[in-house]
Design a protein around this motif. Structure first.
Motif, PDB file in Angstrom:
ATOM      1  N   HIS A 195       0.795  -1.154  -0.058  1.00  0.00           N
ATOM      2  CA  HIS A 195      -0.001  -0.129   0.141  1.00  0.00           C
ATOM      3  C   HIS A 195       0.933   1.255   0.163  1.00  0.00           C
ATOM      4  O   HIS A 195       1.824   1.421   0.784  1.00  0.00           O
ATOM      5  CB  HIS A 195      -0.799  -0.036   1.405  1.00  0.00           C
ATOM      6  CG  HIS A 195      -1.726   1.161   1.308  1.00  0.00           C
ATOM      7  ND1 HIS A 195      -2.778   1.330   0.290  1.00  0.00           N
ATOM      8  CD2 HIS A 195      -1.703   2.354   2.289  1.00  0.00           C
ATOM      9  CE1 HIS A 195      -3.452   2.810   0.818  1.00  0.00           C
ATOM     10  NE2 HIS A 195      -2.686   3.209   1.805  1.00  0.00           N
ATOM     11  N   ASP A 196       0.578   2.124  -0.933  1.00  0.00           N
ATOM     12  CA  ASP A 196       1.153   3.455  -0.798  1.00  0.00           C
ATOM     13  C   ASP A 196       2.824   3.439  -0.980  1.00  0.00           C
ATOM     14  O   ASP A 196       3.467   4.084  -0.404  1.00  0.00           O
ATOM     15  CB  ASP A 196       0.752   4.314   0.619  1.00  0.00           C
ATOM     16  CG  ASP A 196       1.037   5.821   0.329  1.00  0.00           C
ATOM     17  OD1 ASP A 196       1.153   6.105  -1.144  1.00  0.00           O
ATOM     18  OD2 ASP A 196       1.035   6.586   1.117  1.00  0.00           O
ATOM     19  N   GLY A 197       3.163   2.684  -1.718  1.00  0.00           N
ATOM     20  CA  GLY A 197       4.705   2.288  -2.176  1.00  0.00           C
ATOM     21  C   GLY A 197       5.430   1.663  -1.072  1.00  0.00           C
ATOM     22  O   GLY A 197       6.609   1.731  -0.883  1.00  0.00           O
ATOM     23  N   ARG A 198       4.613   1.145  -0.213  1.00  0.00           N
ATOM     24  CA  ARG A 198       5.430   0.364   1.135  1.00  0.00           C
ATOM     25  C   ARG A 198       4.758  -1.035   1.297  1.00  0.00           C
ATOM     26  O   ARG A 198       3.630  -1.153   0.925  1.00  0.00           O
ATOM     27  CB  ARG A 198       5.122   1.123   2.407  1.00  0.00           C
ATOM     28  CG  ARG A 198       5.791   2.513   2.404  1.00  0.00           C
ATOM     29  CD  ARG A 198       6.244   2.658   3.664  1.00  0.00           C
ATOM     30  NE  ARG A 198       7.026   3.928   3.867  1.00  0.00           N
ATOM     31  CZ  ARG A 198       7.932   4.444   3.350  1.00  0.00           C
ATOM     32  NH1 ARG A 198       8.717   3.439   2.720  1.00  0.00           N
ATOM     33  NH2 ARG A 198       8.379   5.533   3.535  1.00  0.00           N
TER      34      ARG A 198
END
Length: 161
Positions: free
Chosen positions: A143-146
């Motif tokens: 999620h969200d680049g992580r």
């Protein structure tokens, strides 16, 4: 998705059905393990399966094309091998990467491993990156680049390579 449902059965078989008609679209046998394969992730046009960890042999993670191969029986696009009993964490796909926790075959340490979901151009692939020392991974999502991974003491966030 795509009007199909995938399930595992028997000694390592995988079958994809047309949800409208119930007809078999295609089958595969990515493993000969008992009792069958575990469907670990379906994402980005790929089906990821693993062997059960109770065999005592190296555990195989196999990746197949979700839309099949144009035939009634398909083979894996690529595989990765883990040491016996070592594939610990849930596999999760995110973008063009597939994440797994365990000890890759030939390795000596458990870790968080990223594999290219599209493969490596060979039948067996190595991780594209690894973070050593990660064990007992719980549920994971991207999620969200992580990569967010649950564990016994909380949630850990990893930046994506």
């Amino acid at each position: 998705g795509g009007g199909q449902a995938v399930f595992s059965h028997g000694l390592g078989y995988l079958t994809v059905l047309d949800t409208a008609t119930g007809a078999v679209r295609w089958t595969a046998r990515p493993s000969t393990a008992w009792p069958g394969v575990h469907i670990a992730a379906v994402a980005d046009g790929r089906i990821v399966v693993t062997e059960p960890n109770d065999s005592g042999f190296a555990v195989t993670m196999a990746v197949l094309a979700a839309d099949g191969c144009g035939a009634t029986t398909c083979t894996t696009l690529w595989t990765a091998r883990f040491a016996p009993f070592s594939l610990e964490g849930a596999l999760v796909a995110g973008g063009d990467l597939l994440w797994a926790v365990g000890t890759v075959e030939g390795g000596t340490d458990s870790g968080l491993h990223a594999f290219a979901l599209a493969g490596c151009g060979a039948a067996t692939c190595d991780p594209v990156s690894s973070t050593p020392g990660v064990v007992n991974a719980g549920p994971a999502i991207v999620h969200d680049g992580r990569l967010l991974m649950g564990g016994s003491i909380g949630v850990t966030a990893y930046g994506l390579p």
